[in-house]
Design an enzyme around this catalytic site. Structure first.
Site, short mmCIF file in Angstrom:
data_model
loop_
_atom_site.label_atom_id
_atom_site.label_comp_id
_atom_site.label_asym_id
_atom_site.label_seq_id
_atom_site.Cartn_x
_atom_site.Cartn_y
_atom_site.Cartn_z
N TYR A 18 0.77 -1.20 0.28
CA TYR A 18 -0.01 -0.14 -0.12
C TYR A 18 0.99 1.59 -0.19
O TYR A 18 0.82 2.12 -0.77
CB TYR A 18 -1.77 -0.16 1.81
CG TYR A 18 -2.16 1.45 1.83
CD1 TYR A 18 -2.94 1.42 0.20
CD2 TYR A 18 -1.05 1.88 2.31
CE1 TYR A 18 -3.60 2.43 0.87
CE2 TYR A 18 -2.14 3.09 3.08
CZ TYR A 18 -3.17 3.47 1.45
OH TYR A 18 -3.67 4.85 2.19
N HIS A 22 1.52 4.55 -3.05
CA HIS A 22 1.49 5.54 -3.02
C HIS A 22 2.62 7.17 -3.16
O HIS A 22 3.12 8.07 -2.66
CB HIS A 22 1.35 5.96 -1.22
CG HIS A 22 -0.23 5.66 -0.88
ND1 HIS A 22 -1.54 4.71 -1.16
CD2 HIS A 22 -1.62 6.87 -0.76
CE1 HIS A 22 -2.40 5.07 -0.99
NE2 HIS A 22 -3.08 6.31 -1.08
N TYR A 41 -5.10 17.45 2.10
CA TYR A 41 -5.23 16.18 1.95
C TYR A 41 -3.59 15.74 2.47
O TYR A 41 -3.36 16.04 1.88
CB TYR A 41 -5.58 15.59 0.90
CG TYR A 41 -5.92 14.23 0.89
CD1 TYR A 41 -6.99 13.98 2.60
CD2 TYR A 41 -6.62 13.16 0.08
CE1 TYR A 41 -7.52 12.39 2.74
CE2 TYR A 41 -6.55 11.66 -0.33
CZ TYR A 41 -6.91 11.44 0.89
OH TYR A 41 -7.50 10.25 0.93
N TRP A 77 -8.85 3.95 -8.76
CA TRP A 77 -7.61 3.93 -8.31
C TRP A 77 -8.33 3.42 -6.87
O TRP A 77 -7.55 2.76 -6.52
CB TRP A 77 -7.62 5.57 -7.99
CG TRP A 77 -6.41 5.27 -6.43
CD1 TRP A 77 -7.03 5.71 -5.32
CD2 TRP A 77 -4.97 5.30 -6.45
NE1 TRP A 77 -5.98 5.60 -4.74
CE2 TRP A 77 -4.53 5.61 -5.11
CE3 TRP A 77 -4.53 5.03 -7.93
CZ2 TRP A 77 -3.09 5.68 -4.66
CZ3 TRP A 77 -2.99 5.43 -7.60
CH2 TRP A 77 -2.72 5.72 -5.97
#
Length: 105
Positions: A18, A22, A41, A77
């Site tokens: 994960y 990113h 964000y 995504w």
């Protein structure tokens, strides 16, 4: 401006994958987030158990989520990210939004 904090849970054995995903977030995904109202964000991780904490600011979170859900890049995504979460579903629908009850400005 609405401040939003949410949690999600990764599969503990998929945390590294994960995080790797990113390292190179698609430019079109970043642009979609910006244009649909996701500002300031950030994502945080508790690595011992895969707890993800997200924070963002937006004028209207429900509207920002709706607009984002209607983009083709978000669908692509989220489909890619679903494999990392303990629910095995679209991470956008697995968010637990936390109550905002105190802010020191």
């Amino acid at each position: 401006m609405q401040r939003v904090c949410f949690t999600m849970n990764l599969q503990p054995d998929r945390i590294d994958d994960y995080l790797a995903a990113h390292q190179d977030v698609w430019p079109e995904m970043l642009e979609a987030l910006r244009t649909t109202g996701w500002q300031n964000y950030s994502l945080f991780l508790r690595p011992d158990d895969g707890l993800v904490v997200g924070y963002l600011e937006t004028d209207d979170f429900d509207r920002a989520r709706e607009l984002m859900a209607n983009t083709a890049v978000n669908e692509k995504w989220q489909s890619r990210m679903a494999q990392y979460f303990d629910t095995g579903t679209d991470p956008d629908t697995a968010m637990t939004v936390l109550d905002d009850y105190f802010h020191l400005a």
